[in-house]
Design an enzyme around this catalytic site. Sequence first.
Site, short mmCIF file in Angstrom:
data_model
loop_
_atom_site.label_atom_id
_atom_site.label_comp_id
_atom_site.label_asym_id
_atom_site.label_seq_id
_atom_site.Cartn_x
_atom_site.Cartn_y
_atom_site.Cartn_z
N GLU A 103 -55.01 33.64 22.97
CA GLU A 103 -56.34 34.41 22.84
C GLU A 103 -56.61 35.15 23.72
O GLU A 103 -57.07 34.70 24.87
CB GLU A 103 -57.46 33.25 22.34
CG GLU A 103 -58.59 33.95 21.40
CD GLU A 103 -59.55 34.53 22.31
OE1 GLU A 103 -59.51 35.67 22.28
OE2 GLU A 103 -60.40 34.09 23.03
N CYS A 141 -64.87 37.92 24.76
CA CYS A 141 -63.73 38.67 24.47
C CYS A 141 -64.24 39.55 23.13
O CYS A 141 -63.68 40.71 22.87
CB CYS A 141 -62.91 37.71 23.83
SG CYS A 141 -62.00 36.61 25.17
#
Length: 483
Positions: A258, A292
Amino acid sequence: MFGIFNSSNQMNDAQIFMGSKEESRERFSERRSPDTHNVVSRAPICNAEDTIRALKIAQKASKVTAKSPLHQRISWLEDVADMLEEYRENMALTLVNEVAKPLAFARVEVDRCIETIRLTAKELIALHGETIPTDIAPSGKKAIAYFTRVPVGVVACITPFNFPLNLVAHKIAPALGAGNAVVLKPTPEAPLTAYKLAKLFNSSKYAIEDALSVVYGDVEVGSTLVKSMIPRVLSFTGSVPVGKIITQQAGIKKVSLELGGNAGTFIDKSADIEYSASRCAFGAFVNSGQVCISLQRIYVHSDIYDDFAEVLARETKTLKVGSPYEEDTFMGPLIDDESLDRAKSWVASAKEEGATLLTGGDVVDGSFTPTVMADVTDEMKIVCEEVFAPIVSLVKVDSYEEAIEKMNNSPYGLQFSIFTNDLKLTQRFIEDAECGGVVINDIPTLRFDVQPYGGSKLSGVGREGPKWALEEFTEVKSVVICN
């Protein structure tokens, strides 16, 4: 047993977990608060030898975890969630101390962590296979055939600083719940947060002995985990450059990544300007933009560009920047001075290239203020790369087609969103957006822990979320029984 949770002292030492056994070392690394710059925690300095030892303990323990009853693992997770609920405020203050997350949002992270663990326990009930008709083709014959999901063995987890509690839970809860053993390397910025969570796991009356190890360090420890052939799955959340190194060094094992993003949204001319601007201010600056899926690029239809820019700047100015220990603080300092210097340089670079500073762009009491940049063009680094700071850019577009082309013209593809009251445009966006997740009429920073989460392109490989993580941390075993 839980003295570390009841201590009024803000500075505590994390401990290594070699399986269920706690250990320390003569050498420690110190963690200083990004806000006060005081030492708030210490962690033993581990090396490659420590890491290999932890992996071997996990390898041995995995034989036991694989045969543990499902009801025990479900009870284990539920027990940890109950204990975490009891120590909610202590864990929230630990987050404030180590990463300067504002107190209100630190509490939210603890609550999300509890939910993640509970959701994983629920999903374990559905972790099963199915029967297969072997006589479906002429070449087959009647037999009993099915597949089941089995634990992979050892899972290595490497976690980041921005959500140092919940993102640990997103990895270790499904990995342990599935019947694996785990070696965790938490972020160096929050060793005590990870230690306290691991303490709850290893102290539970339902814990499986030696199933969870924790080692601290940076490149040496991480590289040893990545290169070792003991883990069957490596789960990493972090930067793209490190993700590339991991893919080159990992060898034959499942790798779940990720990575970063530069999340974008399109404000259609039919959108509610007040609502969309308010949500965009939240999505761009929550957690100081260190997410993110922080909103970084806002493509605004030219018909409403000026009005939207005005409202966004106004909403941004209402956000309180200050001490993370105060109840009403929205945004505190960045994680370190390097991040602060990078944010200042990127804004300066954009201004030199012709961008306009609408608000922010300065430093107040050590915190970089929420920054809105207008007149940004596609070539500017401030929209091409991941900023990971409280900076958002406005780009004027004349149509949806122009917006989606610009949004997709990125090496990242984590989450995008659109604000519109046009149903047909919504349907087109869902199909056109090249990313792992789309959000309609809200910010791309929106994430529910129960959903599949992950990206395309450089934003990663694999999916998190309890149901999908359980699939990542298990393997399919096919069975045929013939007469």
